[in-house]
Design a protein around this motif. Sequence first.
Motif, PDB file in Angstrom:
ATOM      1  N   ASP A  63      35.378 -27.966  13.833  1.00 41.65           N
ATOM      2  CA  ASP A  63      36.620 -27.647  13.133  1.00 41.65           C
ATOM      3  C   ASP A  63      37.089 -28.812  12.265  1.00 41.65           C
ATOM      4  OD1 ASP A  63      36.792 -25.107  14.368  1.00 41.65           O
ATOM      5  OD2 ASP A  63      37.644 -26.020  16.169  1.00 41.65           O
ATOM      6  N   GLY A  64      36.205 -29.732  11.968  1.00 39.30           N
ATOM      7  CA  GLY A  64      36.554 -30.916  11.201  1.00 39.30           C
ATOM      8  C   GLY A  64      36.677 -30.643   9.722  1.00 39.30           C
ATOM      9  N   PRO A  65      36.873 -31.686   8.929  1.00 37.62           N
ATOM     10  CA  PRO A  65      37.063 -31.518   7.484  1.00 37.62           C
ATOM     11  C   PRO A  65      35.808 -30.998   6.785  1.00 37.62           C
ATOM     12  CG  PRO A  65      36.833 -33.834   8.055  1.00 37.62           C
ATOM     13  CD  PRO A  65      36.944 -33.099   9.343  1.00 37.62           C
ATOM     14  N   VAL A  66      36.009 -30.439   5.605  1.00 38.17           N
ATOM     15  CA  VAL A  66      34.896 -29.903   4.820  1.00 38.17           C
ATOM     16  C   VAL A  66      34.119 -31.059   4.199  1.00 38.17           C
ATOM     17  CG1 VAL A  66      34.242 -28.469   2.856  1.00 38.17           C
ATOM     18  CG2 VAL A  66      36.110 -27.753   4.367  1.00 38.17           C
ATOM     19  N   GLU A  95      29.040 -36.963   7.760  1.00 37.86           N
ATOM     20  CA  GLU A  95      29.436 -37.601   6.507  1.00 37.86           C
ATOM     21  C   GLU A  95      30.908 -37.363   6.194  1.00 37.86           C
ATOM     22  OE1 GLU A  95      28.217 -36.702   1.962  1.00 37.86           O
ATOM     23  OE2 GLU A  95      26.608 -37.631   3.162  1.00 37.86           O
ATOM     24  N   ALA A  96      31.432 -36.200   6.590  1.00 37.72           N
ATOM     25  CA  ALA A  96      32.826 -35.864   6.307  1.00 37.72           C
ATOM     26  C   ALA A  96      33.799 -36.610   7.206  1.00 37.72           C
ATOM     27  CB  ALA A  96      33.041 -34.358   6.458  1.00 37.72           C
ATOM     28  N   LEU A  97      33.286 -37.259   8.247  1.00 37.19           N
ATOM     29  CA  LEU A  97      34.154 -37.925   9.221  1.00 37.19           C
ATOM     30  C   LEU A  97      33.965 -39.426   9.291  1.00 37.19           C
ATOM     31  CD1 LEU A  97      33.640 -35.120  11.788  1.00 37.19           C
ATOM     32  CD2 LEU A  97      35.912 -35.931  11.161  1.00 37.19           C
ATOM     33  N   ALA A  98      32.814 -39.944   8.857  1.00 37.80           N
ATOM     34  CA  ALA A  98      32.531 -41.364   9.095  1.00 37.80           C
ATOM     35  C   ALA A  98      31.994 -42.112   7.893  1.00 37.80           C
ATOM     36  CB  ALA A  98      31.550 -41.495  10.257  1.00 37.80           C
ATOM     37  N   SER A  99      31.868 -41.467   6.742  1.00 40.27           N
ATOM     38  CA  SER A  99      31.435 -42.183   5.538  1.00 40.27           C
ATOM     39  C   SER A  99      32.593 -43.011   4.992  1.00 40.27           C
ATOM     40  CB  SER A  99      30.968 -41.193   4.475  1.00 40.27           C
ATOM     41  OG  SER A  99      32.057 -40.383   4.048  1.00 40.27           O
TER      42      SER A  99
END
Length: 316
Positions: A167-170, A180-184
């Motif tokens: 359910d994280g970000p796109v 990549e959407a959470l830790a880049s």
Amino acid sequence: MTSYIAIDIGGTNIRAARYTPGGELLARTRYPTPTHEGNGAVMERLIAAVNDVMPPTPDVKAIGVGAPGPLDPFTGVVLRAPNLPGWVNFPLRDKIASHFKIPTAIGNDANMAAMGEWRFGAGRGHNDVLYLTISTGIGGGVISGGRLVVGARGLATELGHITVAPDGPVCGCGQRGHLEALASGPAIGLTARTRLHAGARSKVLELVNGHIESVTAQHVGEGALAGDAFAIELLAEAGTYIGRAIADFLHAFNPSIVILGGGVAINVGELLFGPVRAAMRQRWMGDVYDCEVLPALLGDDVGLLGTLALAMETFP
């Protein structure tokens, strides 16, 4: 003297170098990538870069090229390069080989970085290597049994595009909750800005004169290194997501070493590596999977040395 030419095509710069088979640098150059001018201009700049490093006598054994993907290393076609407009089903390998009349091999830039660290960097002496780059995006490559894992069409090991939060970000690829959407770098910057707008307090704001929209992952890193609790927490969250993903990768590939590269990872050191190791160990099936998690050694040269390794392996 036999030599090899390596090319690293990035969204910002095109870099070329010529090396001996032992990795000794003979010549190098760099040009800005004219992405706004279309694929013809990019090819012209690439050809100019190769000409800069070409020796006066024709002793070049082969050319290796690292390019953004996805691409097919078997046909030499770039299937789609989001940062290079017009590069859709673009026959990059054949264009270079026909222009210079020199055998040419191409590979995905993240895979080339993995090969570079394996052959010339932190992975020397290992036959099973997992490499992750934490930067503008998250990419990776895997060496298994002394061979680069590429898959049926060369599209394997897109390690930044595994789901760590359904359910994280796109993600930029359109899917939700990818690593990549959470830790880049951009993800860390976005999280920082969102929380600062919501009222979080941080000395990071002093670095941007109070302009929240100017905050980037680089500012978060600088704040964390200066002891700012808000910034340290953001890096710990990113590191936790990365460590959880690595635990899955350990189960899938069983490497003897994990190497983390890219500006986000290298610039903050243990502020990221510590949470990565902790989350990895929390999520693995057991310490039989334990291995070193180390920073990359080659810096900006990793792509060039990786394409050198590819050219040498393909045309020994």
